[in-house]
Structure formats: structure tokens, C-alpha cells
Design a protein around this motif. Sequence first.
Motif, mmCIF file in Angstrom:
data_model
loop_
_atom_site.group_PDB
_atom_site.id
_atom_site.type_symbol
_atom_site.label_atom_id
_atom_site.label_comp_id
_atom_site.label_asym_id
_atom_site.label_seq_id
_atom_site.Cartn_x
_atom_site.Cartn_y
_atom_site.Cartn_z
ATOM 1 N N GLN A 107 -4.293 4.652 -7.437
ATOM 2 C CA GLN A 107 -3.597 3.928 -6.659
ATOM 3 C C GLN A 107 -5.102 3.409 -5.597
ATOM 4 N N GLN A 108 -6.095 3.754 -5.825
ATOM 5 C CA GLN A 108 -6.989 2.880 -5.505
ATOM 6 C C GLN A 108 -7.137 1.471 -5.767
ATOM 7 N N ILE A 131 -4.652 -0.619 -4.457
ATOM 8 C CA ILE A 131 -4.814 -1.219 -2.289
ATOM 9 C C ILE A 131 -6.221 -2.190 -2.532
ATOM 10 N N PHE A 132 -6.874 -1.888 -3.770
ATOM 11 C CA PHE A 132 -8.484 -2.698 -3.152
ATOM 12 C C PHE A 132 -7.514 -4.009 -4.388
ATOM 13 N N SER A 155 2.331 7.169 -6.857
ATOM 14 C CA SER A 155 0.745 8.175 -7.046
ATOM 15 C C SER A 155 1.580 9.469 -6.725
ATOM 16 N N ASP A 186 -14.231 -5.317 -2.817
ATOM 17 C CA ASP A 186 -13.331 -5.469 -3.187
ATOM 18 C C ASP A 186 -13.335 -5.580 -4.740
ATOM 19 N N ASP A 188 0.794 -1.205 -0.251
ATOM 20 C CA ASP A 188 0.134 -0.261 -0.145
ATOM 21 C C ASP A 188 0.736 0.758 -0.259
ATOM 22 N N GLU A 246 -4.907 8.520 -8.663
ATOM 23 C CA GLU A 246 -5.232 8.734 -7.096
ATOM 24 C C GLU A 246 -6.301 7.289 -7.525
ATOM 25 N N ALA A 247 -6.838 7.170 -8.496
ATOM 26 C CA ALA A 247 -8.213 5.979 -8.832
ATOM 27 C C ALA A 247 -7.265 5.199 -9.418
ATOM 28 N N ARG A 250 -15.564 -3.577 -6.571
ATOM 29 C CA ARG A 250 -14.864 -2.142 -6.966
ATOM 30 C C ARG A 250 -13.875 -1.868 -7.988
ATOM 31 N N SER A 251 -12.782 -2.563 -7.529
ATOM 32 C CA SER A 251 -12.261 -2.421 -8.737
ATOM 33 C C SER A 251 -12.516 -2.446 -9.907
ATOM 34 N N GLU A 275 1.099 4.034 -2.791
ATOM 35 C CA GLU A 275 0.894 6.052 -2.520
ATOM 36 C C GLU A 275 2.466 6.342 -3.356
#
Length: 420
Positions: free
Chosen positions: A401-402, A405-406, A151, A339, A144, A398-399, A342-343, A148
Amino acid sequence: MDGRFCEIGFFVNFRKIGINFLCAVPLSLISLEALGQNVDASVVLARTLSECNPQLIAQARRLDGSRASADGVRSERLPSFSVSAGAFQNNNGGDNAQSSITARLPVATFGRQAANENLSAARVQLAERKYVQSVAKHTQNLVDLWAESVSLENQMRIYEDTISEKQELVTVVERRAQEGLSSEAELRDARAEYLSDLTDLENLRLRLIEMDADFIVLGCEQLSVTQGNIPGSRETDIQTIGSSLNPELMVSRAELDVARAEAAYEEVSDFPGLDLEARVSVDDSGDTSSRIGLTINYEYNNFGRARLSNITESEMSVREQENLLRFLTTDLEQEVLADHQRSQLLTSQVIPSIQQELLSYEATLQSSIRRYEAGKLTIREVLSDINEIKQSKIAVEEALQQLEIFHNAIAYALGRYTIR
């Protein structure tokens, strides 16, 4: 700017953070199935952490202590020896001295010793799985942090490009102000926007420097972080989670094993013990006496009430752990599924939508600059177009990066970071 989804090699040491892009493909071409699985690489990352991170090394030493305790329980099957010596004053005024050597060998414990060994082995297994869980969670946190850092690096490049554009725009406004075509207010606006982005860039740079220290804490001198593995479909997720190497499920199963072992031990904890005992005694006169035989020990405390209470409590603990395991399995299945969805949403809708907006903003920027120079737009409208492009690019990063994370959360849940 096209969105990119890349596997990135990461190297960190105490003085430098380096990021190397290994691949770059458009997001629109990526599906979850196409990401593939690279379990071995994930396990290597976790194993490297376990072997070099000071916190995990210290925890491994504590695990060695648990194993040593289990060895102590198993050693109770071995014979024991004792030596005693004493001097005594008799009531007739005489005195004498005696010494003895005693050897004792357990013959039968009627299941108590075996149950105690099973309990100690279950506790060692629980300690091992808690350690494995710590390694996996440590790895997830590191990945994670890596996402970041990637990103931040990309956002810094976005700001650098934007600052360059605004600097060029300031030059245009200065020239127009000298020609009397632009006002001082417009020049102040252009310079303020330029300086504001410079400040934001420096804040990002400071955050990246702070992350260097975070990497040292989470990682070790040299690491290679790669993309986590993603399940291919909803059915795969639900079928896999129960049989996967999920760290939390492994701990919960080990806790259930301990509860069952404790219940089994309570059943036999008050059973008698049969020992073979041999003793040789010598007094101060030189007389020697010896004996060998069987001894049995049995204690019936509180007429069995304490034992009955302990058995009932241990059985209830087993039922509780069984329920916790079922609930945890269901929760993890739903979490992985969420998750995963969401991904998919990010990949199929959110990121493409932002990219379309970005293309629209980029198409209008040059037109806005020409219209400004022709006196048809204000400088504020041109700056707004530049800022919209910047924010859209940042939103893409940012998307991404998210999304990372997922993916990382799913990798952790499916046991991709579980060391064998």
C-alpha cells in the motif's frame, strides 16, 4: 505467501465495492522501468471525475464565471449607447423638456485596454489551472483511497486464513484437554487468540464499509482506477519535473503571469482615453441638434504618486512570484526524487526481507504444531508462530500500500492526472 504487485480495476457505486485483480506478478520481478507509462488511462480517470463529481462540476461553473468576466473586459472595445430625458423648470417660470441619444466608440486607449485584456486573460488562465489542480488532487486522493481498500481486502483474507488455523488449533487443544494432555489455561489462551482475531476482522470490515461512503464523496457512480505511472530513473525525474504538467507548477506559473500582467497594466492604467462621440438632442419645441467629435479623458491623481507606488508594488510582486516558482520547482524535484528512492527501497529491500521472514515462519509452524502435540512446546509458542505469520503477511500488504502511495504521489507530481 508471495508478495504480489498488481494492477487492479476498481468499480464503485452507492451500494457495492468490487475489486478485480487483473494481473499478479512476483515483486522480485518488477522494476520501475518495467511498470511502463499509461498517461492516457490516467487522464481518462481524471476527466471522468471532472465530468461526474458534484464538487468538481460546481468548481467548473465558477470557472465559467471567470471567463464571463474576461468577456466583459473585451467588450469594452465595442461602442456604447445611452439615452437620457429630462424636464426642467426655468427661473423665469417656464419649463422645457430635453432628450438625447449619445453613442461613444473608443478610438485609442494608448495600451490600457490591451493591458487590461491581458490581465483578465491571465486571471482566467490562473482559475483554469487551479481547477485542473483540484481535479488532479482529487484523483490522487481517490487512488490513495483505492490502495487502502485493496490493502484492507487483502488483510481481511489474511485474518480469515489465520482464524481458520486458530480454530483448528482450538479443536486440537480441546481434544488434548479432554485427554488430560493440555491445561484449561492453554485452552483459554487458544480461544482468546481466536476471538481476538475475529474482533480485528470485524473492525477491518467496518472500515471497509466506511470507505464506501468516502468513495461516494471522492468519486462518482462508476470509475476505473488503474496503477499510476512511475518515472524510470533519477535523471528522468529531475529533467521531467520542470517541463511536466505538474499541477502545482502550472498554478505557480499562472500566478507569475498574473503578476506580470498586473505590473504591465499599472504602467498604463492612468493613460488617457480617446473616444469618438456622437450626440443627438431634441427639446420640447422639436428643435434637433447633433454633434460628433473626439473627446479625450485624462486624470493625473495625486501628481502620479499613487501610480508610482502601485508600479513599485507590482514589480516586487513579480520578483516574489519568480522566486517562489524557482523554490517550488526545486522542492518538487527533491520530493519526486525522495519518493522514487523510497519506492526502490521498498521494492528491492524492505518487501523481500519481510517475505523471507514469512517463509521462515511458515516453515516452522507445522513443526511447532507437531512438537506441541508431542508435549515439547506450549500452546503459547504455537500461537506466537501463527501470529508472526499473520503480522508478516500484513506487513507485506502495508508495504505494498505504501508503495502504491509513493507511485501515486510521483504520478501526481509528473502531471499524470492533469486533464488537457
